[in-house]
Write a protein that holds these residues in place. Structure first.
Motif, mmCIF file in Angstrom:
data_model
loop_
_atom_site.group_PDB
_atom_site.id
_atom_site.type_symbol
_atom_site.label_atom_id
_atom_site.label_comp_id
_atom_site.label_asym_id
_atom_site.label_seq_id
_atom_site.Cartn_x
_atom_site.Cartn_y
_atom_site.Cartn_z
ATOM 1 N N GLU A 22 0.811 -1.217 0.000
ATOM 2 C CA GLU A 22 0.000 0.000 0.000
ATOM 3 C C GLU A 22 0.846 1.270 0.000
ATOM 4 O OE1 GLU A 22 0.325 -1.351 4.369
ATOM 5 O OE2 GLU A 22 0.075 -2.277 2.389
ATOM 6 N N LEU A 23 2.161 1.156 0.201
ATOM 7 C CA LEU A 23 3.036 2.329 0.145
ATOM 8 C C LEU A 23 3.507 2.644 -1.277
ATOM 9 C CD1 LEU A 23 5.235 2.006 3.367
ATOM 10 C CD2 LEU A 23 3.029 3.135 3.041
ATOM 11 N N ILE A 24 3.179 1.783 -2.244
ATOM 12 C CA ILE A 24 3.533 2.053 -3.646
ATOM 13 C C ILE A 24 2.512 3.034 -4.214
ATOM 14 C CG2 ILE A 24 3.884 1.057 -5.937
ATOM 15 C CD1 ILE A 24 4.543 -1.601 -4.555
ATOM 16 N N ALA A 25 2.962 4.251 -4.492
ATOM 17 C CA ALA A 25 2.049 5.315 -4.931
ATOM 18 C C ALA A 25 1.470 4.987 -6.304
ATOM 19 C CB ALA A 25 2.776 6.646 -4.971
ATOM 20 N N GLN A 26 0.148 5.009 -6.407
ATOM 21 C CA GLN A 26 -0.530 4.766 -7.670
ATOM 22 C C GLN A 26 -0.907 6.057 -8.387
ATOM 23 O OE1 GLN A 26 -1.011 1.599 -9.049
ATOM 24 N NE2 GLN A 26 0.377 1.082 -7.369
ATOM 25 N N HIS A 27 -0.889 7.163 -7.660
ATOM 26 C CA HIS A 27 -1.203 8.474 -8.227
ATOM 27 C C HIS A 27 -0.274 9.499 -7.591
ATOM 28 C CE1 HIS A 27 -4.924 7.223 -10.282
ATOM 29 N NE2 HIS A 27 -5.033 6.383 -9.274
ATOM 30 N N PRO A 28 -0.010 10.612 -8.270
ATOM 31 C CA PRO A 28 0.834 11.650 -7.688
ATOM 32 C C PRO A 28 0.123 12.390 -6.567
ATOM 33 C CG PRO A 28 -0.070 12.406 -9.772
ATOM 34 C CD PRO A 28 -0.479 10.959 -9.630
ATOM 35 N N ALA A 29 0.898 13.122 -5.770
ATOM 36 C CA ALA A 29 0.315 14.000 -4.759
ATOM 37 C C ALA A 29 -0.539 15.065 -5.456
ATOM 38 C CB ALA A 29 1.425 14.660 -3.941
ATOM 39 N N PRO A 30 -1.545 15.602 -4.774
ATOM 40 C CA PRO A 30 -2.419 16.607 -5.409
ATOM 41 C C PRO A 30 -1.646 17.781 -6.004
ATOM 42 C CG PRO A 30 -3.368 15.875 -3.334
ATOM 43 C CD PRO A 30 -2.011 15.254 -3.415
ATOM 44 N N GLU A 31 -0.586 18.213 -5.333
ATOM 45 C CA GLU A 31 0.304 19.250 -5.863
ATOM 46 C C GLU A 31 1.714 18.686 -5.905
ATOM 47 O OE1 GLU A 31 0.033 23.040 -3.834
ATOM 48 O OE2 GLU A 31 -1.951 22.475 -3.088
ATOM 49 N N ARG A 32 2.459 19.055 -6.942
ATOM 50 C CA ARG A 32 3.804 18.509 -7.101
ATOM 51 C C ARG A 32 4.666 18.730 -5.848
ATOM 52 N NH1 ARG A 32 5.427 17.378 -12.579
ATOM 53 N NH2 ARG A 32 3.817 17.951 -14.090
ATOM 54 N N SER A 33 4.717 19.964 -5.378
ATOM 55 C CA SER A 33 5.615 20.287 -4.270
ATOM 56 C C SER A 33 5.010 19.996 -2.901
ATOM 57 C CB SER A 33 6.031 21.758 -4.345
ATOM 58 O OG SER A 33 4.895 22.608 -4.279
ATOM 59 N N ILE A 175 2.663 0.643 -11.356
ATOM 60 C CA ILE A 175 1.523 1.559 -11.384
ATOM 61 C C ILE A 175 0.446 0.910 -12.238
ATOM 62 C CG2 ILE A 175 0.682 3.816 -12.138
ATOM 63 C CD1 ILE A 175 3.366 5.000 -11.474
ATOM 64 N N GLU A 176 -0.683 0.593 -11.630
ATOM 65 C CA GLU A 176 -1.723 -0.181 -12.299
ATOM 66 C C GLU A 176 -2.613 0.732 -13.135
ATOM 67 O OE1 GLU A 176 -3.709 -2.254 -9.179
ATOM 68 O OE2 GLU A 176 -1.905 -3.356 -8.560
ATOM 69 N N ARG A 177 -2.639 0.442 -14.435
ATOM 70 C CA ARG A 177 -3.467 1.200 -15.357
ATOM 71 C C ARG A 177 -4.132 0.255 -16.355
ATOM 72 N NH1 ARG A 177 -2.676 4.467 -11.991
ATOM 73 N NH2 ARG A 177 -1.957 6.628 -12.226
ATOM 74 N N HIS A 178 -5.162 0.754 -17.034
ATOM 75 C CA HIS A 178 -5.872 -0.036 -18.044
ATOM 76 C C HIS A 178 -5.761 0.707 -19.374
ATOM 77 C CE1 HIS A 178 -7.495 -2.544 -14.837
ATOM 78 N NE2 HIS A 178 -7.765 -1.430 -14.182
ATOM 79 N N TYR A 355 5.932 6.873 4.215
ATOM 80 C CA TYR A 355 6.215 7.631 2.993
ATOM 81 C C TYR A 355 5.677 6.861 1.787
ATOM 82 C CZ TYR A 355 9.281 11.232 4.978
ATOM 83 O OH TYR A 355 9.781 12.309 5.655
ATOM 84 N N ARG A 356 5.436 7.573 0.707
ATOM 85 C CA ARG A 356 4.943 6.962 -0.526
ATOM 86 C C ARG A 356 6.143 6.658 -1.424
ATOM 87 N NH1 ARG A 356 2.253 10.346 -3.491
ATOM 88 N NH2 ARG A 356 0.468 9.108 -4.171
ATOM 89 N N PHE A 357 6.138 5.468 -2.028
ATOM 90 C CA PHE A 357 7.320 4.958 -2.720
ATOM 91 C C PHE A 357 7.179 4.983 -4.242
ATOM 92 C CE2 PHE A 357 8.763 3.854 1.325
ATOM 93 C CZ PHE A 357 10.037 3.312 1.265
ATOM 94 N N PHE A 358 8.352 4.975 -4.884
ATOM 95 C CA PHE A 358 8.557 4.817 -6.320
ATOM 96 C C PHE A 358 8.146 6.055 -7.123
ATOM 97 C CE2 PHE A 358 7.924 0.001 -5.448
ATOM 98 C CZ PHE A 358 9.097 -0.035 -4.735
ATOM 99 N N SER A 359 7.801 5.890 -8.382
ATOM 100 C CA SER A 359 7.756 7.010 -9.337
ATOM 101 C C SER A 359 6.840 8.150 -8.915
ATOM 102 C CB SER A 359 7.327 6.497 -10.712
ATOM 103 O OG SER A 359 8.322 5.676 -11.262
ATOM 104 N N TYR A 360 5.655 7.841 -8.422
ATOM 105 C CA TYR A 360 4.713 8.874 -7.991
ATOM 106 C C TYR A 360 4.822 9.144 -6.490
ATOM 107 C CZ TYR A 360 1.930 9.582 -12.278
ATOM 108 O OH TYR A 360 1.484 9.949 -13.531
ATOM 109 N N GLY A 361 5.877 8.662 -5.864
ATOM 110 C CA GLY A 361 6.015 8.770 -4.423
ATOM 111 C C GLY A 361 6.756 10.004 -3.971
#
Length: 369
Positions: A22-33, A175-178, A355-361
Motif C-alpha cells: 500500500e506504500l507504492i504510490a498509484q497516483h501523484p500527490a495533489p500538488e507537485r511540491s 503503477i496499475e493502469r488499463h 512515505y509513498r514509494f517509487f515514481s509517484y512517491g
C-alpha cells in the motif's frame, strides 16, 4: 575503516527490503511540491515537505536537472495471425549524419515472437488508421535484448509523431493502469504528471521522477535563494526498472542510455566550483550523466555506468531522489552515494513513517558521504 580492513563485498541480497504494497504510490500527490521530503543529510532524518527544499540549499549551489521528455512509447497491436502484441519503443534510431529515420528499437511483449520480416499491425495497422512495424532483427546485436523495427504509415509520419498519435505513457509496471483498448480514466492525469514541468528533449520511456516534485513556485524560490540551474539530458530506458538478477554485482549487465552534457552546463559546473558552491543532482539519471562525463571526458554518448558502493564520485555533492525498488541498481547508487548503512536506515524510517514509494512517491535529500 583501517588500511588492513578490505572494503565490504556487497551482494544482491544486501539491497533487498520488505515494502508494504500500500506504500507504492498509484497516483501523484495533489500538488507537485506538496509531496513529502525526507531530509537525510544528517545522521538523524528529518521529515519535511518538498516545497521546503530551497531553504535547505545555499546561495551559489548549482541544481542540475535531467530535461528529457517522456514519449508515449507504449503501443498495442496485433500480429498478422491476430495475436496480441505490445511494443515499448526505447529509442528512435538516427542515421550517420544525425538525421531521424523510421527505425526504432523496442521491447516486445508477445506470446510467440514473429519471424524477422514480419509486419505487425500497430494501433489497427495502416488500414485501420494506425501503422505497421516490420521486424528487422534484434538490437544492438543478434543476441541483444531489444528488437529493431521499421515503422510505416500511410501519411509517412515519423516515429515520434506515431507515438504521440497512437501511444500511451509508458508507466512502470507497479503503477496499475488499463491502457489497452482505450478509455483509460487516468490518461489525462498521467500525461501531465508523469512529465516534469521543464521537459524538453523527447526520448525517455520513464520519467526522471525526482524532478516531478518541482513546480513553478519551487523554481522561483530557488532563483530567489541564489541557486543556479542547469540541465543535462539522459533518455531514461526501461532497464531502469529491471531488478538485478545475479547475486554477484559484478555479473550484472547494465543497460545503456544516451546522454548529453551541454556546453552551458559544463560552464555552470566550472562556475559553481570556482565560487565554492555545491552540485545538487536532481535524480539518479543526472548523477549517472554527470559522473559518466567526469569519467570518460565525453560530453555526449551512451553510458552503461554501474554505480555501487565504493564508487568514487567526482561531481555530485547532494542528491534529490525518490525511493527505489528493492534489489535495483538505483538502490545500489544511493547506497554508494550516502553510505549503505545510512541508506538502509533512511528506508526503514520512510517505511515506518508511511512515505509513498517509487515514481509517484515522495523524495529524499541526501549528501555524499
Amino acid at each position: 575503516m583501517s588500511a588492513s580492513q578490505p572494503p565490504r563485498a556487497f551482494t544482491l541480497s544486501d539491497f533487498d527490503f520488505s515494502l508494504p504494497p500500500e506504500l507504492i504510490a498509484q497516483h501523484p500527490a495533489p500538488e507537485r511540491s506538496a509531496s513529502r521530503l525526507l531530509d537525510g543529510r544528517a545522521e538523524a532524518p528529518v521529515d519535511r515537505i518538498f516545497r521546503e527544499l530551497p531553504d535547505l540549499l545555499q546561495p551559489g549551489d548549482l541544481l542540475v536537472f535531467n530535461d528529457t521528455r517522456v514519449v508515449k512509447a507504449r503501443v498495442f497491436g496485433e500480429k498478422a495471425s491476430g495475436g496480441k502484441v505490445e511494443l515499448l519503443i526505447e529509442r528512435v534510431l538516427v542515421g550517420p549524419q544525425g538525421e531521424a529515420g523510421n527505425e526504432v528499437v523496442a521491447h516486445m511483449k508477445v506470446s510467440k515472437k514473429p519471424a524477422v520480416g514480419a509486419t505487425l499491425h500497430m494501433a489497427g495497422g495502416p488500414a485501420g488508421g494506425g501503422f505497421g512495424a516490420t521486424l528487422l532483427g534484434r538490437w544492438p546485436d543478434e543476441d541483444g535484448p531489444l528488437f529493431r523495427f521499421a515503422l510505416s504509415s500511410p501519411d509517412g509520419a515519423g516515429p515520434h509523431a506515431l507515438m504521440e498519435r497512437h501511444g500511451h505513457m509508458p508507466l512502470p509496471p507497479y503503477i496499475e493502469r488499463h491502457q489497452e483498448g482505450g478509455g483509460d480514466p487516468d490518461a489525462a492525469e498521467d500525461a501531465e504528471r508523469y512529465q516534469t514541468v521543464f521537459a524538453r528533449a523527447p526520448g525517455a520511456v520513464a520519467a526522471p521522477t525526482a524532478a516531478l516534485h518541482f513546480d513553478e513556485g519551487v523554481l522561483a524560490a530557488l532563483a530567489a535563494r541564489g541557486v543556479e540551474r542547469a540541465s543535462v539530458t539522459l533518455h531514461v530506458g526501461a532497464g531502469t526498472f529491471q531488478p538485478v538478477k545475479t547475486e554477484s554485482l559484478a555479473d550484472h549487465r547494465m543497460h545503456s542510455e544516451w546522454y548529453e552534457v551541454p556546453l552551458a552546463t559544463l560552464a555552470a559546473l566550472e562556475r559553481c566550483r570556482q565560487r565554492g558552491g555545491r552540485v545538487v543532482a536532481v535524480g539518479t539519471t543526472t548523477v549517472r550523466t554527470l559522473e559518466s562525463w567526469a569519467r570518460s571526458g565525453q560530453a555526449t554518448g551512451d553510458t552503461d555506468i554501474f554505480i555501487t558502493p565504493g564508487f568514487a564520485f567526482q561531481v555530485v555533492d547532494l542528491l534529490v531522489t525518490n525511493f527505489h525498488l528493492p534489489k535495483s541498481t538505483l538502490m545500489m547508487l544511493i547506497s554508494a552515494f550516502t553510505g549503505y548503512g545510512h541508506a538502509m536506515d533512511l528506508y526503514r524510517h520512510a517505511i515506518a513513517e508511511r512515505y509513498r514509494f517509487f515514481s509517484y512517491g515522495d523524495a529524499m535529500l541526501l549528501s555524499r558521504r
